[in-house]
Scaffold this motif. Sequence first.
Motif, PDB file in Angstrom:
ATOM      1  N   THR A  15      -3.535  15.884   3.173  1.00  0.00           N
ATOM      2  CA  THR A  15      -3.813  14.878   4.201  1.00  0.00           C
ATOM      3  C   THR A  15      -3.879  13.468   3.610  1.00  0.00           C
ATOM      4  OG1 THR A  15      -5.081  16.525   5.446  1.00  0.00           O
ATOM      5  CG2 THR A  15      -5.392  14.207   6.037  1.00  0.00           C
ATOM      6  N   THR A  16      -4.595  13.313   2.514  1.00  0.00           N
ATOM      7  CA  THR A  16      -4.746  11.992   1.891  1.00  0.00           C
ATOM      8  C   THR A  16      -3.422  11.509   1.301  1.00  0.00           C
ATOM      9  OG1 THR A  16      -7.039  12.546   1.352  1.00  0.00           O
ATOM     10  CG2 THR A  16      -6.062  10.669   0.205  1.00  0.00           C
ATOM     11  N   SER A  17      -2.671  12.411   0.696  1.00  0.00           N
ATOM     12  CA  SER A  17      -1.365  12.042   0.140  1.00  0.00           C
ATOM     13  C   SER A  17      -0.447  11.478   1.214  1.00  0.00           C
ATOM     14  CB  SER A  17      -0.701  13.262  -0.513  1.00  0.00           C
ATOM     15  OG  SER A  17      -1.505  13.787  -1.541  1.00  0.00           O
ATOM     16  N   LYS A  18      -0.419  12.136   2.370  1.00  0.00           N
ATOM     17  CA  LYS A  18       0.422  11.664   3.474  1.00  0.00           C
ATOM     18  C   LYS A  18      -0.001  10.279   3.934  1.00  0.00           C
ATOM     19  CE  LYS A  18       1.669  16.141   5.547  1.00  0.00           C
ATOM     20  NZ  LYS A  18       1.487  17.025   6.751  1.00  0.00           N
ATOM     21  N   SER A  19      -1.293  10.084   4.072  1.00  0.00           N
ATOM     22  CA  SER A  19      -1.804   8.798   4.540  1.00  0.00           C
ATOM     23  C   SER A  19      -1.491   7.675   3.559  1.00  0.00           C
ATOM     24  CB  SER A  19      -3.311   8.906   4.765  1.00  0.00           C
ATOM     25  OG  SER A  19      -3.879   7.645   5.055  1.00  0.00           O
ATOM     26  N   LEU A  20      -1.709   7.916   2.279  1.00  0.00           N
ATOM     27  CA  LEU A  20      -1.519   6.872   1.277  1.00  0.00           C
ATOM     28  C   LEU A  20      -0.050   6.515   1.076  1.00  0.00           C
ATOM     29  CD1 LEU A  20      -4.170   7.864  -1.426  1.00  0.00           C
ATOM     30  CD2 LEU A  20      -4.259   5.935   0.165  1.00  0.00           C
ATOM     31  N   ILE A  21       0.835   7.511   1.139  1.00  0.00           N
ATOM     32  CA  ILE A  21       2.245   7.191   0.922  1.00  0.00           C
ATOM     33  C   ILE A  21       2.819   6.407   2.108  1.00  0.00           C
ATOM     34  CG2 ILE A  21       3.432   9.238   1.885  1.00  0.00           C
ATOM     35  CD1 ILE A  21       5.035   9.249  -0.797  1.00  0.00           C
ATOM     36  N   GLU A  22       2.310   6.663   3.310  1.00  0.00           N
ATOM     37  CA  GLU A  22       2.720   5.849   4.458  1.00  0.00           C
ATOM     38  C   GLU A  22       2.272   4.398   4.277  1.00  0.00           C
ATOM     39  OE1 GLU A  22       1.144   7.697   7.931  1.00  0.00           O
ATOM     40  OE2 GLU A  22       2.484   9.455   7.818  1.00  0.00           O
ATOM     41  N   SER A  23       1.051   4.207   3.815  1.00  0.00           N
ATOM     42  CA  SER A  23       0.557   2.862   3.572  1.00  0.00           C
ATOM     43  C   SER A  23       1.321   2.188   2.433  1.00  0.00           C
ATOM     44  CB  SER A  23      -0.941   2.900   3.236  1.00  0.00           C
ATOM     45  OG  SER A  23      -1.686   3.410   4.321  1.00  0.00           O
ATOM     46  N   LEU A  24       1.675   2.968   1.428  1.00  0.00           N
ATOM     47  CA  LEU A  24       2.442   2.445   0.294  1.00  0.00           C
ATOM     48  C   LEU A  24       3.799   1.929   0.763  1.00  0.00           C
ATOM     49  CD1 LEU A  24       2.079   2.252  -2.822  1.00  0.00           C
ATOM     50  CD2 LEU A  24       3.273   4.450  -2.966  1.00  0.00           C
ATOM     51  N   ASN A  25       4.474   2.715   1.595  1.00  0.00           N
ATOM     52  CA  ASN A  25       5.791   2.305   2.096  1.00  0.00           C
ATOM     53  C   ASN A  25       5.704   1.093   3.020  1.00  0.00           C
ATOM     54  OD1 ASN A  25       7.571   4.110   0.805  1.00  0.00           O
ATOM     55  ND2 ASN A  25       7.054   5.747   2.239  1.00  0.00           N
ATOM     56  N   ALA A  72       5.427   5.441 -10.978  1.00  0.00           N
ATOM     57  CA  ALA A  72       6.064   4.263 -10.400  1.00  0.00           C
ATOM     58  C   ALA A  72       7.309   4.608  -9.598  1.00  0.00           C
ATOM     59  CB  ALA A  72       6.413   3.265 -11.504  1.00  0.00           C
ATOM     60  N   VAL A  73       8.054   5.614 -10.003  1.00  0.00           N
ATOM     61  CA  VAL A  73       9.320   5.927  -9.339  1.00  0.00           C
ATOM     62  C   VAL A  73       9.123   6.826  -8.127  1.00  0.00           C
ATOM     63  CG1 VAL A  73      11.579   7.039  -9.623  1.00  0.00           C
ATOM     64  CG2 VAL A  73      10.665   5.574 -11.437  1.00  0.00           C
ATOM     65  N   ARG A  74       8.311   7.851  -8.249  1.00  0.00           N
ATOM     66  CA  ARG A  74       8.132   8.815  -7.158  1.00  0.00           C
ATOM     67  C   ARG A  74       7.004   8.443  -6.199  1.00  0.00           C
ATOM     68  NH1 ARG A  74       9.176  14.774  -9.901  1.00  0.00           N
ATOM     69  NH2 ARG A  74      11.021  14.197 -11.111  1.00  0.00           N
ATOM     70  N   GLY A  75       6.155   7.534  -6.596  1.00  0.00           N
ATOM     71  CA  GLY A  75       5.041   7.161  -5.737  1.00  0.00           C
ATOM     72  C   GLY A  75       3.941   8.193  -5.823  1.00  0.00           C
ATOM     73  N   ILE A  76       3.808   9.012  -4.787  1.00  0.00           N
ATOM     74  CA  ILE A  76       2.760  10.040  -4.715  1.00  0.00           C
ATOM     75  C   ILE A  76       3.416  11.407  -4.503  1.00  0.00           C
ATOM     76  CG2 ILE A  76       0.774  10.882  -3.379  1.00  0.00           C
ATOM     77  CD1 ILE A  76       0.253   7.932  -2.620  1.00  0.00           C
ATOM     78  N   GLN A  77       2.991  12.386  -5.284  1.00  0.00           N
ATOM     79  CA  GLN A  77       3.454  13.767  -5.148  1.00  0.00           C
ATOM     80  C   GLN A  77       2.226  14.671  -5.028  1.00  0.00           C
ATOM     81  OE1 GLN A  77       7.357  14.675  -5.831  1.00  0.00           O
ATOM     82  NE2 GLN A  77       6.842  12.865  -4.625  1.00  0.00           N
ATOM     83  N   TRP A  78       2.172  15.436  -3.937  1.00  0.00           N
ATOM     84  CA  TRP A  78       0.984  16.261  -3.740  1.00  0.00           C
ATOM     85  C   TRP A  78       1.126  17.601  -4.453  1.00  0.00           C
ATOM     86  CZ3 TRP A  78       0.178  20.830  -0.658  1.00  0.00           C
ATOM     87  CH2 TRP A  78       1.309  21.273   0.047  1.00  0.00           C
ATOM     88  N   VAL A  79      -0.011  18.107  -4.907  1.00  0.00           N
ATOM     89  CA  VAL A  79      -0.072  19.379  -5.629  1.00  0.00           C
ATOM     90  C   VAL A  79      -0.606  20.449  -4.685  1.00  0.00           C
ATOM     91  CG1 VAL A  79      -1.165  20.628  -7.532  1.00  0.00           C
ATOM     92  CG2 VAL A  79      -0.379  18.259  -7.859  1.00  0.00           C
ATOM     93  N   ALA A  80       0.099  21.575  -4.624  1.00  0.00           N
ATOM     94  CA  ALA A  80      -0.315  22.681  -3.749  1.00  0.00           C
ATOM     95  C   ALA A  80      -1.196  23.685  -4.475  1.00  0.00           C
ATOM     96  CB  ALA A  80       0.910  23.389  -3.180  1.00  0.00           C
ATOM     97  N   SER A  81      -0.971  23.850  -5.796  1.00  0.00           N
ATOM     98  CA  SER A  81      -1.731  24.898  -6.474  1.00  0.00           C
ATOM     99  C   SER A  81      -2.005  24.562  -7.931  1.00  0.00           C
ATOM    100  CB  SER A  81      -0.980  26.241  -6.398  1.00  0.00           C
ATOM    101  OG  SER A  81       0.246  26.170  -7.103  1.00  0.00           O
TER     102      SER A  81
END
Length: 305
Positions: A290-300, A272-281
Amino acid sequence: MGTSSIASLKCSPPMFDSIEWQPERREKYLVNGALCDANGLPHAAHNRAFQYGDGFFETIRVCNGVPQHVELHWNRVEKSLEAHRIEKPANWDIHGWKTALESLCQANGVDAGGRLRVSFFRMAGGRYTPQANALEWIAEVEPLDSNAYTLNENGLAVDVYPDMKKLNGPLANFKNTSALLYVQASLWAREKELDDALITNTSHSIIESTRSNLFLVSNRVLYTPGLESGPIGGVMRAAVINLALEEGFKVYECNISPGEMLRADELFLTNAVRGIQWVASYRTKRYFNTTSKSLIESLNSRLIA
């Protein structure tokens, strides 16, 4: 000393004229919906959440000075009260609760990004068997540097915590005040120089991380552990599922094994606080975002002002 000596003394002007007095800012809290300062907080020694872990909590993101996703949080609070068998007060409703949280933000000058924590617990009294089941609750708020959700620049490194499993049961989906599993897993992640640890249930399925829900992405399809497997029923998890469906993604709730983790294109965590955090490894596997970037833009774009 003579009069001539006194006249020859050179005295500096008083310094008080250059001091601008400012009143001390005192942090405000909510206790059962009423604003107070720290002196009005109940004593921890009589708090059943402190004594027995007899309670639960919500963490709520504030953006533009306004608590976000309040209806989703309210729905989880209602389910949590029922599961913990804590009785609601007669005047308990979402409008009054939302108004109280907004007043707390205003009283503490949180007019942009912030983090609310609302702790719910059974009224003091009794030992393992309570004397009463009435609800008491406390809320606090702190400002955050960012007003909107921000995607992490560097992807997270995660792995599975091997020492303890999460037991599934009627309270598994709630943010209970007894959180020893998450504390121990967080300590293990720090020792291993990881950003987070993944939690498994007694069936060895990966169900969540220490502070977030888990999503895999493969060919524009999202997969997340089902609530029946025991993860926290996260507010941001629900928000992201709804958002992804609106954006044309398919979403499936299913069991997640280490094999699925290694076959996924992307992996991200939500809370709830950080929204979306992508995992690299995850171990030897590397992921995209790619999906993380798209969804967090829509969230904001859907934040309440």
